[in-house]
Design a protein around this motif. Sequence first.
Motif, PDB file in Angstrom:
ATOM      1  N   ALA A 167     -21.049  -5.305  -6.627  1.00 11.78           N
ATOM      2  CA  ALA A 167     -20.427  -3.992  -6.402  1.00 11.78           C
ATOM      3  C   ALA A 167     -20.660  -3.538  -4.966  1.00 11.78           C
ATOM      4  N   VAL A 168     -21.860  -3.784  -4.450  1.00  8.53           N
ATOM      5  CA  VAL A 168     -22.157  -3.419  -3.057  1.00  8.53           C
ATOM      6  C   VAL A 168     -21.275  -4.233  -2.108  1.00  8.53           C
ATOM      7  N   ALA A 169     -21.109  -5.532  -2.375  1.00  5.23           N
ATOM      8  CA  ALA A 169     -20.250  -6.371  -1.528  1.00  5.23           C
ATOM      9  C   ALA A 169     -18.806  -5.860  -1.568  1.00  5.23           C
ATOM     10  N   ASN A 170     -18.323  -5.509  -2.756  1.00  7.33           N
ATOM     11  CA  ASN A 170     -16.964  -4.962  -2.872  1.00  7.33           C
ATOM     12  C   ASN A 170     -16.851  -3.620  -2.152  1.00  7.33           C
ATOM     13  N   GLY A 171     -17.900  -2.811  -2.253  1.00  2.78           N
ATOM     14  CA  GLY A 171     -17.912  -1.531  -1.560  1.00  2.78           C
ATOM     15  C   GLY A 171     -17.860  -1.689  -0.048  1.00  2.78           C
ATOM     16  N   VAL A 172     -18.648  -2.626   0.476  1.00  4.56           N
ATOM     17  CA  VAL A 172     -18.639  -2.875   1.923  1.00  4.56           C
ATOM     18  C   VAL A 172     -17.263  -3.383   2.350  1.00  4.56           C
ATOM     19  N   ASN A 173     -16.671  -4.249   1.545  1.00  5.91           N
ATOM     20  CA  ASN A 173     -15.328  -4.750   1.845  1.00  5.91           C
ATOM     21  C   ASN A 173     -14.330  -3.595   1.930  1.00  5.91           C
ATOM     22  N   ALA A 174     -14.377  -2.683   0.972  1.00  3.80           N
ATOM     23  CA  ALA A 174     -13.487  -1.518   0.976  1.00  3.80           C
ATOM     24  C   ALA A 174     -13.765  -0.632   2.192  1.00  3.80           C
ATOM     25  N   PHE A 175     -15.057  -0.468   2.521  1.00  3.34           N
ATOM     26  CA  PHE A 175     -15.455   0.326   3.692  1.00  3.34           C
ATOM     27  C   PHE A 175     -14.825  -0.257   4.956  1.00  3.34           C
ATOM     28  N   VAL A 176     -14.993  -1.554   5.154  1.00  4.67           N
ATOM     29  CA  VAL A 176     -14.465  -2.219   6.355  1.00  4.67           C
ATOM     30  C   VAL A 176     -12.941  -2.165   6.378  1.00  4.67           C
ATOM     31  N   ASN A 177     -12.296  -2.453   5.256  1.00  2.00           N
ATOM     32  CA  ASN A 177     -10.827  -2.423   5.221  1.00  2.00           C
ATOM     33  C   ASN A 177     -10.289  -1.051   5.603  1.00  2.00           C
ATOM     34  N   THR A 178     -10.906  -0.002   5.091  1.00  2.00           N
ATOM     35  CA  THR A 178     -10.461   1.359   5.401  1.00  2.00           C
ATOM     36  C   THR A 178     -10.739   1.701   6.860  1.00  2.00           C
ATOM     37  N   LEU A 179     -11.901   1.303   7.348  1.00  2.00           N
ATOM     38  CA  LEU A 179     -12.267   1.591   8.737  1.00  2.00           C
ATOM     39  C   LEU A 179     -11.339   0.871   9.709  1.00  2.00           C
ATOM     40  N   VAL A 180     -11.039  -0.394   9.428  1.00  2.00           N
ATOM     41  CA  VAL A 180     -10.190  -1.195  10.311  1.00  2.00           C
ATOM     42  C   VAL A 180      -8.753  -0.699  10.282  1.00  2.00           C
ATOM     43  N   SER A 181      -8.263  -0.283   9.119  1.00  3.30           N
ATOM     44  CA  SER A 181      -6.873   0.160   9.029  1.00  3.30           C
ATOM     45  C   SER A 181      -6.694   1.611   9.450  1.00  3.30           C
ATOM     46  N   GLY A 182      -7.801   2.388   9.506  1.00  4.85           N
ATOM     47  CA  GLY A 182      -7.722   3.808   9.856  1.00  4.85           C
ATOM     48  C   GLY A 182      -7.731   4.027  11.347  1.00  4.85           C
ATOM     49  N   THR A 183      -7.908   5.272  11.743  1.00  2.00           N
ATOM     50  CA  THR A 183      -7.978   5.648  13.145  1.00  2.00           C
ATOM     51  C   THR A 183      -9.260   5.099  13.735  1.00  2.00           C
ATOM     52  N   SER A 184      -9.164   4.428  14.863  1.00  2.00           N
ATOM     53  CA  SER A 184     -10.337   3.769  15.440  1.00  2.00           C
ATOM     54  C   SER A 184     -11.298   4.736  16.096  1.00  2.00           C
ATOM     55  N   ASN A 185     -10.817   5.722  16.827  1.00  3.33           N
ATOM     56  CA  ASN A 185     -11.717   6.642  17.512  1.00  3.33           C
ATOM     57  C   ASN A 185     -10.950   7.896  17.864  1.00  3.33           C
ATOM     58  N   SER A 186     -11.496   9.019  17.551  1.00  2.76           N
ATOM     59  CA  SER A 186     -10.794  10.275  17.828  1.00  2.76           C
ATOM     60  C   SER A 186     -11.226  10.887  19.146  1.00  2.76           C
ATOM     61  N   GLY A 187     -11.867  10.105  19.984  1.00  2.00           N
ATOM     62  CA  GLY A 187     -12.308  10.625  21.264  1.00  2.00           C
ATOM     63  C   GLY A 187     -13.536  11.486  21.148  1.00  2.00           C
ATOM     64  N   SER A 188     -14.275  11.331  20.109  1.00  2.00           N
ATOM     65  CA  SER A 188     -15.478  12.139  19.901  1.00  2.00           C
ATOM     66  C   SER A 188     -16.459  11.913  21.044  1.00  2.00           C
ATOM     67  N   SER A 189     -16.977  12.987  21.578  1.00  2.00           N
ATOM     68  CA  SER A 189     -17.909  12.850  22.686  1.00  2.00           C
ATOM     69  C   SER A 189     -19.357  12.863  22.230  1.00  2.00           C
ATOM     70  N   SER A 190     -19.565  13.044  20.929  1.00  2.00           N
ATOM     71  CA  SER A 190     -20.948  13.053  20.461  1.00  2.00           C
ATOM     72  C   SER A 190     -21.497  11.636  20.427  1.00  2.00           C
ATOM     73  N   THR A 191     -22.808  11.543  20.554  1.00  2.00           N
ATOM     74  CA  THR A 191     -23.445  10.236  20.537  1.00  2.00           C
ATOM     75  C   THR A 191     -23.358   9.611  19.157  1.00  2.00           C
ATOM     76  N   ASN A 192     -23.504  10.387  18.146  1.00  2.00           N
ATOM     77  CA  ASN A 192     -23.496   9.866  16.783  1.00  2.00           C
ATOM     78  C   ASN A 192     -22.632  10.739  15.897  1.00  2.00           C
ATOM     79  N   SER A 193     -21.897  10.111  14.978  1.00  2.00           N
ATOM     80  CA  SER A 193     -21.266  10.865  13.911  1.00  2.00           C
ATOM     81  C   SER A 193     -21.684  10.221  12.607  1.00  2.00           C
ATOM     82  N   SER A 194     -21.668  11.007  11.555  1.00  2.00           N
ATOM     83  CA  SER A 194     -22.093  10.442  10.288  1.00  2.00           C
ATOM     84  C   SER A 194     -21.399  11.129   9.140  1.00  2.00           C
TER      85      SER A 194
END
Length: 191
Positions: free
Chosen positions: A154-181
């Motif tokens: 389930a964790v492996a499937n979750g990570v796969n879904a996380f990566v797929n969504t991250l890769v297909s989504g907006t890459s960077n919104s120009g955030s100037s903060s050092t970290n977002s979470s």
Amino acid sequence: MVYVDLFATSQEDPVTRIRRFSLIAVLTAILLALGLPALAASPMTISDSVTDPDGWLSSADRSTIESATSRAASSGKPVKVVVVANFSGTDANSWCQQTVERSSLTNGTVVYVIAYDQRRDAACSYNGPSGTSLQSAVRASEAQLTPNPLTSSAVANGVNAFVNTLVSGTSNSGSSSTNSSYSSNPGATDD
């Protein structure tokens, strides 16, 4: 002749020995119960694409996660995954941020952390995607994290879904903060 054994002397009666063994058993149980928080995972320094200090992931699931992180890196969105039993009393976002701060990561690196015993997760980045992108990816992952208790697959499937969504989504919104979470865990507990 009297000799001292680890638990008793040769001149003790059986009742005294039983009391001594009972006391040792109770003390051992207390020490074990109090010692369990020492096994909690503190925020750590990461360098590999998958960090699993307890070896909880199966080798096949670890390979699945490594393939997903490799796919993310080749699309210009490096992802590091940390899988631990719990976040040692720290909330998931803080634990993730502390891990990012302790690690030497390149700009744009996303860290996704999962505590399988607590059923908690979070994502953060070092000068990377915005909180909105992370939020979408975490939600996609959580849709896969349904078994209770969590399983390695389930964790492996979750990570796969996380990566797929991250890769297909907006890459960077120009955030100037050092970290977002981002972390979302309705119904999860902070054990």
